[in-house]
Design a protein around this motif. Structure first.
Motif, PDB file in Angstrom:
ATOM      1  N   PHE A  95       3.936   9.925   6.869  1.00 52.85           N
ATOM      2  CA  PHE A  95       3.771   8.347   7.034  1.00 52.85           C
ATOM      3  C   PHE A  95       3.114   7.816   5.755  1.00 52.85           C
ATOM      4  O   PHE A  95       3.507   6.882   5.389  1.00 52.85           O
ATOM      5  CB  PHE A  95       2.597   8.457   8.102  1.00 52.85           C
ATOM      6  N   TYR A  96       2.069   8.690   5.015  1.00 54.02           N
ATOM      7  CA  TYR A  96       1.759   8.043   3.587  1.00 54.02           C
ATOM      8  C   TYR A  96       2.970   7.865   2.831  1.00 54.02           C
ATOM      9  O   TYR A  96       2.996   7.110   2.117  1.00 54.02           O
ATOM     10  CB  TYR A  96       0.922   9.334   3.113  1.00 54.02           C
ATOM     11  N   SER A  97       3.969   8.828   2.893  1.00 57.60           N
ATOM     12  CA  SER A  97       5.206   8.697   1.985  1.00 57.60           C
ATOM     13  C   SER A  97       5.762   7.163   2.163  1.00 57.60           C
ATOM     14  O   SER A  97       6.144   6.455   1.232  1.00 57.60           O
ATOM     15  CB  SER A  97       5.938   9.807   1.905  1.00 57.60           C
ATOM     16  N   LEU A  98       6.111   6.881   3.539  1.00 59.47           N
ATOM     17  CA  LEU A  98       6.475   5.621   3.941  1.00 59.47           C
ATOM     18  C   LEU A  98       5.641   4.568   3.253  1.00 59.47           C
ATOM     19  O   LEU A  98       6.163   3.626   2.795  1.00 59.47           O
ATOM     20  CB  LEU A  98       6.813   5.722   5.483  1.00 59.47           C
ATOM     21  N   VAL A  99       4.403   4.558   3.529  1.00 60.80           N
ATOM     22  CA  VAL A  99       3.649   3.478   3.089  1.00 60.80           C
ATOM     23  C   VAL A  99       3.647   3.265   1.518  1.00 60.80           C
ATOM     24  O   VAL A  99       3.497   2.229   0.974  1.00 60.80           O
ATOM     25  CB  VAL A  99       1.915   3.843   3.646  1.00 60.80           C
ATOM     26  N   VAL A 100       3.653   4.367   0.893  1.00 59.04           N
ATOM     27  CA  VAL A 100       3.501   4.401  -0.414  1.00 59.04           C
ATOM     28  C   VAL A 100       4.845   3.940  -1.097  1.00 59.04           C
ATOM     29  O   VAL A 100       4.942   2.845  -2.002  1.00 59.04           O
ATOM     30  CB  VAL A 100       3.374   5.838  -1.306  1.00 59.04           C
ATOM     31  N   PHE A 101       5.909   4.165  -0.760  1.00 60.35           N
ATOM     32  CA  PHE A 101       7.265   3.779  -1.153  1.00 60.35           C
ATOM     33  C   PHE A 101       7.259   2.118  -0.754  1.00 60.35           C
ATOM     34  O   PHE A 101       7.751   1.411  -1.666  1.00 60.35           O
ATOM     35  CB  PHE A 101       8.412   4.353  -0.105  1.00 60.35           C
ATOM     36  N   ALA A 102       7.130   1.816   0.254  1.00 58.15           N
ATOM     37  CA  ALA A 102       6.923   0.353   0.618  1.00 58.15           C
ATOM     38  C   ALA A 102       5.893  -0.395  -0.204  1.00 58.15           C
ATOM     39  O   ALA A 102       6.479  -1.430  -0.932  1.00 58.15           O
ATOM     40  CB  ALA A 102       6.778   0.256   2.190  1.00 58.15           C
ATOM     41  N   THR A 103       4.925  -0.086  -0.525  1.00 59.79           N
ATOM     42  CA  THR A 103       3.998  -0.529  -1.248  1.00 59.79           C
ATOM     43  C   THR A 103       4.536  -0.685  -2.683  1.00 59.79           C
ATOM     44  O   THR A 103       4.339  -1.760  -3.222  1.00 59.79           O
ATOM     45  CB  THR A 103       2.453   0.273  -1.291  1.00 59.79           C
ATOM     46  N   MET A 104       5.167   0.344  -3.306  1.00 61.05           N
ATOM     47  CA  MET A 104       5.522   0.385  -4.757  1.00 61.05           C
ATOM     48  C   MET A 104       6.700  -0.745  -4.912  1.00 61.05           C
ATOM     49  O   MET A 104       6.518  -1.336  -5.608  1.00 61.05           O
ATOM     50  CB  MET A 104       6.158   1.966  -4.967  1.00 61.05           C
ATOM     51  N   HIS A 105       7.546  -0.715  -3.814  1.00 61.35           N
ATOM     52  CA  HIS A 105       8.694  -1.613  -4.022  1.00 61.35           C
ATOM     53  C   HIS A 105       8.456  -3.191  -3.765  1.00 61.35           C
ATOM     54  O   HIS A 105       8.549  -3.785  -4.353  1.00 61.35           O
ATOM     55  CB  HIS A 105       9.748  -1.216  -2.810  1.00 61.35           C
TER      56      HIS A 105
END
Length: 346
Positions: free
Chosen positions: A306-316
């Motif tokens: 879930f953290y990975s999903l949040v991080v990807f979305a935040t970066m993009h």
């Protein structure tokens, strides 16, 4: 071996600067070495740590960087350095033990102007680990060679960089009007001057990324804004992959607009059905986020994914939003506040 000068801009890095300096001083290199630290006005314990370590090793010189910005600090440090090879290092990175030896040999053997290797991101907390995984993933930062692996050879840009001093002075050092993306811009001028930038996957650097969601979002928004400034200056010389995040943000904006119009009954049934095609972009992106996050390698918990999903979305999305802002107004007023505020514990 020729002498080397390590140049490091430093600001609010109390968590990482000691390890970064120690990794530099521990380099296994048979040649003269000096370390120039360009110290900005930090609001944490960074200055105390730097000056304490500097007092124990005569190879270290500390200079002040009142302008705070990374390019200004690098130019100040380069101007104070004396050796024929200049090695840029980030304050939140750690060089592998053979980085200098292998890098200088690659520079000399290939007859190039600059050499860079692989950025290997790592984390110390669950959320920072998620950010590191995103940095190391092609889905996170667009698949540039220095974020993964690849064959040694000419490159568009390089992470950090091992430079011939004469080439740096030939092209005019770092452009101090650019606060983010300064590496890419410098390497563009190096290539335009007829020199070669080289990627060598044998070189490895540990990179410690931002460790909070807020700092990550601010960092990537600033990076996107300055990428837009580089597009304004250099146009099509920028790689196509940098246009993907702003297009993603535009599809989200357009989807919200269409949804609002549909809810207010502005569209006819046929027009509404046709307009719904715009939802395909965000839907596919959400699907990609879920699939990539679930397929991240390693023994990860559901929270980690879930953290990975949040991080990807935040970066993009932060990068894309910053890019759109930068295209409209330029990057001159944009500051990466994730660096100028003191680090906070999670």
């Amino acid at each position: 071996m020729p002498g080397v000068s390590y140049v490091v801009p430093v600001l609010n890095e109390e968590k990482y600067i000691a390890d970064s300096i120690r990794a530099i001083l521990a380099q296994d290199y048979n040649g003269a070495q000096e370390l120039i630290l360009a110290l900005g006005p930090s609001t944490d314990r960074t200055e105390d740590i730097v000056r304490e370590i500097a007092s124990t090793d005569e190879r270290i010189t500390v200079v002040t960087n009142p302008r705070v910005d990374i390019p200004a600090g690098l130019n100040i440090a380069i101007s104070r350095s004396t050796q024929p090879i200049v090695i840029r290092v980030d304050a939140h990175s750690e060089l592998s033990a053979n980085y200098t030896t292998d890098g200088v040999r690659s520079l000399l053997d290939n007859g190039v102007a600059n050499v860079g290797g692989i950025m290997h991101a790592r984390g110390r907390t669950p959320f920072q680990n998620a950010i590191a995984r995103a940095y190391n993933s092609p889905f996170g930062l667009g698949g540039a060679a220095y974020h993964g692996s690849g064959e040694a050879g000419p490159a568009e840009s390089a992470y950090l960089g091992i430079f011939r001093r004469e080439v740096l002075h030939e092209v005019g050092l770092y452009d101090e009007s650019i606060r983010r993306g300064e590496d890419w811009e410098l390497n563009l001028r190096i290539r335009q001057a007829g020199h070669t930038v080289w990627f060598d996957p044998a070189l490895s650097v540990t990179y410690w990324p931002r460790d909070t969601w807020g700092n990550l979002a601010r960092q990537f928004a600033a990076t996107g804004t300055w990428r837009a400034e580089l597009v304004r200056r250099y146009g099509g010389k920028n790689p196509w992959r940098f246009f993907v995040p702003p297009l993603l943000v535009l599809t989200w904006f357009l989807s919200l607009l269409i949804a609002g119009l549909q809810l207010t009954g502005v569209f006819s049934p046929l027009s509404s059905a046709l307009a719904s095609v715009v939802y395909a972009g965000p839907a596919l992106y959400l699907l990609a986020l879920i699939v990539v996050s679930l397929r991240m390698p390693g023994p990860l918990t559901l929270r980690d994914r879930f953290y990975s999903l949040v991080v990807f979305a935040t970066m993009h999305l932060s990068w894309g939003f910053g890019f759109l802002v930068g295209i409209v107004r330029g990057g001159h007023h944009s500051v990466d506040t994730s660096r100028t505020t003191a680090p906070r514990e999670r």
